[in-house]
Write an enzyme that holds these catalytic residues in place. Sequence first.
Site, PDB file in Angstrom:
ATOM      1  N   HIS A   1       0.836  -1.209   0.000  1.00 47.07           N
ATOM      2  CA  HIS A   1       0.000   0.000   0.000  1.00 47.07           C
ATOM      3  C   HIS A   1       0.870   1.259   0.000  1.00 47.07           C
ATOM      4  O   HIS A   1       0.575   2.236   0.698  1.00 47.07           O
ATOM      5  CB  HIS A   1      -0.944   0.012   1.208  1.00 47.07           C
TER       6      HIS A   1
ATOM      7  N   ASP B   1      -0.830  -4.953   6.006  1.00 48.66           N
ATOM      8  CA  ASP B   1      -1.806  -5.824   5.378  1.00 48.66           C
ATOM      9  C   ASP B   1      -1.583  -5.948   3.872  1.00 48.66           C
ATOM     10  O   ASP B   1      -0.951  -5.102   3.248  1.00 48.66           O
ATOM     11  CB  ASP B   1      -3.226  -5.297   5.631  1.00 48.66           C
ATOM     12  N   GLU B   2      -2.084  -6.995   3.308  1.00 51.39           N
ATOM     13  CA  GLU B   2      -2.144  -7.210   1.858  1.00 51.39           C
ATOM     14  C   GLU B   2      -0.807  -6.950   1.160  1.00 51.39           C
ATOM     15  O   GLU B   2      -0.755  -6.366   0.080  1.00 51.39           O
ATOM     16  CB  GLU B   2      -3.243  -6.340   1.246  1.00 51.39           C
ATOM     17  N   ALA B   3       0.278  -7.417   1.778  1.00 55.34           N
ATOM     18  CA  ALA B   3       1.615  -7.227   1.196  1.00 55.34           C
ATOM     19  C   ALA B   3       1.898  -8.356   0.210  1.00 55.34           C
ATOM     20  O   ALA B   3       2.869  -9.116   0.360  1.00 55.34           O
ATOM     21  CB  ALA B   3       2.664  -7.178   2.305  1.00 55.34           C
TER      22      ALA B   3
END
Length: 570
Positions: A259, A322-324
């Site tokens: 992100h 998150d969401e790496a």
Amino acid sequence: MAGSVTAATQTTGAAAIPPLQAIVPVPVSVQAVNGVSFPLTSTTKIYTQANSADAKAVGDYLAGVLRRSTGFALPVSDAPAIPADGISLLLSGADSSVGAQGYQLNVTASTAVLRANTGDGLFGGVQTLRQLLPGKIESATVQAGPWTIPGANIVDYPRFAYRAAMLDVARHFHPVASVKKYIDQLAQYKINNLHLHLSDDQGWRITIDSWPKLTTVGGATQVGGGAGGFYTKAQYAEIIAYATSRHMTVIPEIDMPGHTNAAQSAYAELNCNGVAPAPRTDTEVGYSSLCINKDITYTFIADVIRELAAMTPGPYIHIGGDEAQATTDADYLKFINKVVPIVTAAGKQAIGWHEIAKAQLPASATPQFWGTTTSDSGVSNAVARGSKIILSPANKAYLDMKYNSSSPIGLNWAGYIEVQDAYNWNPGAYLNGVPESAIKGVESPLWTETVKTSADIEYLAFPRLAAHAELGWSPWSTHNWDAFKARLGAQAPRWQAQGINFYHSGQVPWENGTSVPGTCGATTWSGTAIYNGGAVVSHNNHKWTAKWWTRNEEPGTTGEWGVWRDDGAC
């Protein structure tokens, strides 16, 4: 959507319930004193604990709320040794159970005495006191009385010390005034932490002097295009000060290692190939990653955290995590193990989305669970090492999820979340292997891919935010949907007086109060009636419109009648 629709039970225009049965979050103990009420009049005074700046500030806050709608002077002065009249806010004599955030409220015919051990407790008690007055007390203009507070003895304190809401200002930028407005709305329901998501792929929203292009380049975009925006350090300080005045701690988040496209588009050296990517204004996730093996990455992070820590008085910095998906597991663990000590060295405690629990976290680090399952081995392992957990399960607590398929804004990847769905779960027994003693608290995230204005924020947050607030504050023994929905319905006149753009859920018996702006003017819907005098009927504060549906064919071709619902209030 085509075909017939069956009318459900009408739930709007419900009769008012007594104020002591309408408090949200519901207190630990409420005892009515029958036949007794305290009148708020033009001669009422507010007294605060002598020589206490905290109590004086809460007294001034209460006076400011009440003066607007009553027109009364409500002077604030030091309390006498024994209160004999007026409203008193005291930092002595509270029930031993109230702790650091609770309060005791005793209302007689001549006095309303609020006692607590801290300014936080007094401030929480004031929110309850407001709800004992008619909803129009929240009006910004003078209203007609009378104003009475029912006789009562209340003892109250929170289930969890941490009760929070998150506002994403990265996907769509929200200016200082909008954040302040949300802070006031949250404070009414005893929310005491505001988590600000300050960076993402689409925008960087906080000035960092040592890396100025983060805002001049990274802050110039948002979802769908547009000017974006960012907070100067002075503006961030303004938000901090306002939150502090509402007894709320600000938790800044810089999301990493994913992100991060906004930062990487501003500084090419943060990319492994040394090439800055183009700014992004879409809503894709999982494609960006800081370069894990470059020293400059950790110089960058140390600079950002150092400056952020210096301007943030609260104890926490949120590091995202998150969401790496563009980072290998090995690199992710290496990254988290390097970044958490940087946060500690800056004098702060790290919070991160629950993926950080894959690393060997110190007990001071807090994973924030956002998953849609009821078990996570990393989280339970972190608990075994001494960490506390913040609960934000996306299918229960995400305020950006749509209520239903007709919701005009919001997402639905975690499912639809109606009010009952938001309320009916137990934070203390939600995750396998995570006992209530390991729960720091509950947080309600509001991501803003589709959220552009304060009205959008309000539509998605209310009424579900109030449901989450009760989960965080009230004892589980009080949990009852039927009782809650009645108390929630009683908030409608209060929200209408404040101009809050709340979702009129058909699950809730909304009270109309004495005047209901925006009441539907269409014919009331009967499930057995045949409508041949118009195309619009109303039900549960929604309009249903009959339209000829041609599946995008040319006019005049065959089609069928369909019924469409306008999911906003009429």
